[in-house]
Design a protein around this motif. Structure first.
Motif, PDB file in Angstrom:
ATOM      1  N   GLU A 100       0.831  -1.209   0.000  1.00  0.00           N
ATOM      2  CA  GLU A 100       0.000   0.000   0.000  1.00  0.00           C
ATOM      3  C   GLU A 100       0.864   1.257   0.000  1.00  0.00           C
ATOM      4  OE1 GLU A 100      -2.904  -0.598  -0.696  1.00  0.00           O
ATOM      5  OE2 GLU A 100      -3.214  -2.648   0.000  1.00  0.00           O
ATOM      6  N   GLN A 101       0.285   2.365  -0.515  1.00  0.00           N
ATOM      7  CA  GLN A 101       1.028   3.606  -0.652  1.00  0.00           C
ATOM      8  C   GLN A 101       0.147   4.800  -0.304  1.00  0.00           C
ATOM      9  OE1 GLN A 101       0.279   4.413  -5.447  1.00  0.00           O
ATOM     10  NE2 GLN A 101       2.319   3.946  -4.729  1.00  0.00           N
ATOM     11  N   VAL A 102       0.784   5.977  -0.225  1.00  0.00           N
ATOM     12  CA  VAL A 102       0.080   7.242  -0.003  1.00  0.00           C
ATOM     13  C   VAL A 102       0.378   8.150  -1.193  1.00  0.00           C
ATOM     14  CG1 VAL A 102      -0.200   9.263   1.482  1.00  0.00           C
ATOM     15  CG2 VAL A 102       0.268   7.018   2.503  1.00  0.00           C
ATOM     16  N   VAL A 103      -0.685   8.780  -1.742  1.00  0.00           N
ATOM     17  CA  VAL A 103      -0.534   9.685  -2.878  1.00  0.00           C
ATOM     18  C   VAL A 103      -1.152  11.033  -2.517  1.00  0.00           C
ATOM     19  CG1 VAL A 103      -1.022  10.097  -5.309  1.00  0.00           C
ATOM     20  CG2 VAL A 103      -0.688   7.751  -4.496  1.00  0.00           C
ATOM     21  N   PHE A 104      -0.341  12.093  -2.573  1.00  0.00           N
ATOM     22  CA  PHE A 104      -0.836  13.456  -2.410  1.00  0.00           C
ATOM     23  C   PHE A 104      -1.157  13.982  -3.810  1.00  0.00           C
ATOM     24  CE2 PHE A 104       1.630  12.787   1.428  1.00  0.00           C
ATOM     25  CZ  PHE A 104       0.815  13.352   2.415  1.00  0.00           C
ATOM     26  N   ARG A 105      -2.459  14.022  -4.147  1.00  0.00           N
ATOM     27  CA  ARG A 105      -2.879  14.395  -5.501  1.00  0.00           C
ATOM     28  C   ARG A 105      -3.140  15.885  -5.663  1.00  0.00           C
ATOM     29  NH1 ARG A 105      -7.488   9.905  -7.095  1.00  0.00           N
ATOM     30  NH2 ARG A 105      -6.299   8.005  -6.609  1.00  0.00           N
ATOM     31  N   GLY A 106      -3.375  16.586  -4.559  1.00  0.00           N
ATOM     32  CA  GLY A 106      -3.767  17.988  -4.638  1.00  0.00           C
ATOM     33  C   GLY A 106      -2.616  18.905  -4.997  1.00  0.00           C
ATOM     34  N   ALA A 107      -2.977  20.107  -5.483  1.00  0.00           N
ATOM     35  CA  ALA A 107      -1.957  21.104  -5.820  1.00  0.00           C
ATOM     36  C   ALA A 107      -1.220  21.588  -4.583  1.00  0.00           C
ATOM     37  CB  ALA A 107      -2.611  22.283  -6.535  1.00  0.00           C
ATOM     38  N   ASP A 108      -1.931  21.704  -3.451  1.00  0.00           N
ATOM     39  CA  ASP A 108      -1.339  22.133  -2.187  1.00  0.00           C
ATOM     40  C   ASP A 108      -2.036  21.411  -1.048  1.00  0.00           C
ATOM     41  OD1 ASP A 108       0.525  24.627  -2.712  1.00  0.00           O
ATOM     42  OD2 ASP A 108      -1.262  24.931  -3.954  1.00  0.00           O
ATOM     43  N   ALA A 109      -1.252  20.973  -0.070  1.00  0.00           N
ATOM     44  CA  ALA A 109      -1.809  20.385   1.144  1.00  0.00           C
ATOM     45  C   ALA A 109      -1.084  21.010   2.331  1.00  0.00           C
ATOM     46  CB  ALA A 109      -1.661  18.870   1.144  1.00  0.00           C
ATOM     47  N   ILE A 110      -1.848  21.636   3.231  1.00  0.00           N
ATOM     48  CA  ILE A 110      -1.279  22.425   4.324  1.00  0.00           C
ATOM     49  C   ILE A 110      -1.778  21.866   5.651  1.00  0.00           C
ATOM     50  CG2 ILE A 110      -1.094  24.744   5.314  1.00  0.00           C
ATOM     51  CD1 ILE A 110      -1.851  25.752   2.431  1.00  0.00           C
ATOM     52  N   PHE A 111      -0.850  21.577   6.547  1.00  0.00           N
ATOM     53  CA  PHE A 111      -1.155  21.015   7.858  1.00  0.00           C
ATOM     54  C   PHE A 111      -0.355  21.765   8.917  1.00  0.00           C
ATOM     55  CE2 PHE A 111      -1.174  17.760   4.585  1.00  0.00           C
ATOM     56  CZ  PHE A 111      -2.385  17.105   4.764  1.00  0.00           C
ATOM     57  N   LYS A 112      -0.712  21.559  10.186  1.00  0.00           N
ATOM     58  CA  LYS A 112       0.144  22.070  11.253  1.00  0.00           C
ATOM     59  C   LYS A 112       1.400  21.210  11.360  1.00  0.00           C
ATOM     60  CE  LYS A 112      -3.400  24.247  14.154  1.00  0.00           C
ATOM     61  NZ  LYS A 112      -4.627  23.930  13.380  1.00  0.00           N
ATOM     62  N   LYS A 113       1.214  19.875  11.359  1.00  0.00           N
ATOM     63  CA  LYS A 113       2.301  18.903  11.396  1.00  0.00           C
ATOM     64  C   LYS A 113       1.871  17.729  10.538  1.00  0.00           C
ATOM     65  CE  LYS A 113       4.956  15.925  14.560  1.00  0.00           C
ATOM     66  NZ  LYS A 113       5.153  15.525  15.991  1.00  0.00           N
ATOM     67  N   LEU A 114       2.820  17.141   9.791  1.00  0.00           N
ATOM     68  CA  LEU A 114       2.463  16.059   8.885  1.00  0.00           C
ATOM     69  C   LEU A 114       3.447  14.906   9.030  1.00  0.00           C
ATOM     70  CD1 LEU A 114       0.823  14.896   6.486  1.00  0.00           C
ATOM     71  CD2 LEU A 114       2.445  16.067   4.960  1.00  0.00           C
ATOM     72  N   THR A 115       2.899  13.720   9.354  1.00  0.00           N
ATOM     73  CA  THR A 115       3.681  12.492   9.396  1.00  0.00           C
ATOM     74  C   THR A 115       3.014  11.488   8.473  1.00  0.00           C
ATOM     75  OG1 THR A 115       4.271  12.898  11.716  1.00  0.00           O
ATOM     76  CG2 THR A 115       4.623  10.670  10.859  1.00  0.00           C
ATOM     77  N   THR A 116       3.759  10.959   7.504  1.00  0.00           N
ATOM     78  CA  THR A 116       3.192  10.033   6.522  1.00  0.00           C
ATOM     79  C   THR A 116       4.092   8.817   6.391  1.00  0.00           C
ATOM     80  OG1 THR A 116       2.214  11.879   5.301  1.00  0.00           O
ATOM     81  CG2 THR A 116       2.366   9.773   4.167  1.00  0.00           C
ATOM     82  N   LEU A 117       3.506   7.632   6.592  1.00  0.00           N
ATOM     83  CA  LEU A 117       4.230   6.371   6.531  1.00  0.00           C
ATOM     84  C   LEU A 117       3.545   5.438   5.550  1.00  0.00           C
ATOM     85  CD1 LEU A 117       4.520   5.738  10.400  1.00  0.00           C
ATOM     86  CD2 LEU A 117       6.092   7.033   8.959  1.00  0.00           C
ATOM     87  N   SER A 118       4.330   4.712   4.767  1.00  0.00           N
ATOM     88  CA  SER A 118       3.733   3.746   3.852  1.00  0.00           C
ATOM     89  C   SER A 118       4.646   2.545   3.701  1.00  0.00           C
ATOM     90  CB  SER A 118       3.467   4.370   2.482  1.00  0.00           C
ATOM     91  OG  SER A 118       4.664   4.453   1.744  1.00  0.00           O
ATOM     92  N   ASP A 119       4.083   1.472   3.136  1.00  0.00           N
ATOM     93  CA  ASP A 119       4.868   0.274   2.854  1.00  0.00           C
ATOM     94  C   ASP A 119       5.503   0.346   1.477  1.00  0.00           C
ATOM     95  OD1 ASP A 119       5.596  -2.681   3.224  1.00  0.00           O
ATOM     96  OD2 ASP A 119       4.400  -2.754   1.384  1.00  0.00           O
ATOM     97  N   LYS A 120       4.773   0.852   0.492  1.00  0.00           N
ATOM     98  CA  LYS A 120       5.258   0.825  -0.882  1.00  0.00           C
ATOM     99  C   LYS A 120       5.185   2.197  -1.521  1.00  0.00           C
ATOM    100  CE  LYS A 120       5.571  -3.006  -2.988  1.00  0.00           C
ATOM    101  NZ  LYS A 120       5.328  -4.317  -3.650  1.00  0.00           N
ATOM    102  N   GLY A 121       5.714   3.178  -0.838  1.00  0.00           N
ATOM    103  CA  GLY A 121       5.967   4.450  -1.468  1.00  0.00           C
ATOM    104  C   GLY A 121       4.975   5.561  -1.180  1.00  0.00           C
ATOM    105  N   ILE A 122       5.450   6.785  -1.418  1.00  0.00           N
ATOM    106  CA  ILE A 122       4.665   8.010  -1.303  1.00  0.00           C
ATOM    107  C   ILE A 122       4.873   8.793  -2.599  1.00  0.00           C
ATOM    108  CG2 ILE A 122       4.343  10.178  -0.054  1.00  0.00           C
ATOM    109  CD1 ILE A 122       5.570   8.744   2.411  1.00  0.00           C
ATOM    110  N   ILE A 123       3.789   9.234  -3.208  1.00  0.00           N
ATOM    111  CA  ILE A 123       3.856  10.054  -4.409  1.00  0.00           C
ATOM    112  C   ILE A 123       3.351  11.448  -4.057  1.00  0.00           C
ATOM    113  CG2 ILE A 123       3.052  10.355  -6.779  1.00  0.00           C
ATOM    114  CD1 ILE A 123       2.699   7.328  -6.929  1.00  0.00           C
ATOM    115  N   VAL A 124       4.167  12.455  -4.326  1.00  0.00           N
ATOM    116  CA  VAL A 124       3.832  13.838  -3.985  1.00  0.00           C
ATOM    117  C   VAL A 124       3.671  14.606  -5.286  1.00  0.00           C
ATOM    118  CG1 VAL A 124       4.492  15.886  -2.687  1.00  0.00           C
ATOM    119  CG2 VAL A 124       5.174  13.615  -1.864  1.00  0.00           C
ATOM    120  N   GLN A 125       2.420  14.868  -5.660  1.00  0.00           N
ATOM    121  CA  GLN A 125       2.135  15.540  -6.933  1.00  0.00           C
ATOM    122  C   GLN A 125       2.059  17.058  -6.792  1.00  0.00           C
ATOM    123  OE1 GLN A 125      -1.403  13.738  -8.567  1.00  0.00           O
ATOM    124  NE2 GLN A 125      -0.505  11.689  -8.612  1.00  0.00           N
TER     125      GLN A 125
END
Length: 298
Positions: A100-125
């Motif tokens: 499984e993976q995490v994909v950030f598809r949006g043009a912008d994503a804004i958080f106070k703090k961001l932690t992202t974990l995956s088994d098979k990759g992260i795609i940052v668009q």
């Protein structure tokens, strides 16, 4: 329930009213019940479990965790600050089930703090920003994802953190499809090999000049760049530019066709080779780890 831990596991979620677990230490854990895929502020398409912007704004707590080692992949749309303004600390996303993976598809994503974990990759668009704490991305959190367990950044992506940026993907490594910009108020740490197809610009101890974060404040001498010994930087057709209070090159810059530029953040003393200044220093060993067919500028 105030300052509680709330765990919701469901086939789908429909949140029409406020969910408040307390913003001092309250934590909300959300997950899909059947191992399906999760969508956060994104069109349903073929995803199984969805959380829209209105539902996000109705959640009040200290931390929000979405997904775990049983859920499917996670797709994230554009996130404006107002969507998560009632989560006072970390928005965590985890997709560490096998494959499984995490994909950030949006043009912008804004958080106070961001932690992202995956088994098979992260795609940052698109761009990722944090306004109070760190950005931490781990594309191979299980250590067993293989070559596909990488972090992939689309051309021109900007990561901007008001504190640290930490990037790691042990098996699959880190890749930029074109230019990549990393900007942090504090430290930037690259733990695994990073290859970009164009320029790589790293800006640690950056001045706080984002209208998202707040008023302009100058650099304060507390942001270093760390290339861990397992890390390597390759800019195959561009330059590598690093601005920081100090640099720590335990791993090599092994290719930078457009040159390497190392700049101190402030008007400070610089030491090269065996003559350290105690401020912005590059040792003989670090110099030996820099390879470029262009110009080395310090």
């Amino acid at each position: 329930n105030k300052d509680a831990l709330l765990n919701i596991i469901s086939n789908e979620i429909f949140l029409g009213s406020t969910l408040n677990v307390g913003q001092t230490s309250g934590e909300i854990f959300l997950n899909v019940s059947d191992g399906g895929d999760i969508g956060i502020v994104i069109s349903p398409e073929d995803l199984d479990w969805h959380l829209d912007s209105g539902e996000l704004t109705r959640m009040y707590g200290y931390n929000l965790q979405i997904g775990d080692d049983t859920s499917g992949s996670i797709a994230v749309g554009s996130i404006s600050p107002v969507f998560t303004e009632n989560i006072l600390n970390d928005v965590g996303m985890e997709a560490t089930a096998d494959g499984e993976q995490v994909v950030f598809r949006g043009a912008d994503a804004i958080f106070k703090k961001l932690t992202t974990l995956s088994d098979k990759g992260i795609i940052v668009q698109g761009n990722l920003t944090t306004t109070e704490e760190d950005i931490h991305l781990n594309g191979d959190a299980t250590g067993s994802g293989g070559a596909e367990a990488k972090i992939q950044f689309y051309d021109g992506v900007i990561l901007k953190s008001v504190r640290d940026i930490i990037l790691e993907a042990e098996s699959g490594h880190l890749f930029g499809d074109g230019e990549l910009f990393l900007e942090a108020r504090r430290d930037i740490t690259i733990k695994d090999p990073l290859t970009t197809q164009s320029n790589l610009v790293i800006n640690a101890d950056a001045p706080d000049n984002s209208p998202i974060v707040g008023p302009v404040t100058p650099s304060d001498g507390e942001g270093d760049f760390y290339l861990i010994d397992d890390g390597v930087i390759n800019a195959t057709t561009g330059y590598v530019e690093i601005t920081a209070d100090d640099v720590h090159l335990d791993g090599p810059i092994s290719r930078a066709d457009g040159g390497v530029r190392l700049y101190p953040r402030t008007d400070t003393n610089m030491g090269l080779g065996g003559t350290p200044s105690g401020e912005f220093d590059i040792s003989d060993a670090e110099l030996d780890r820099i390879t470029t067919t262009g110009t080395l500028t310090i």
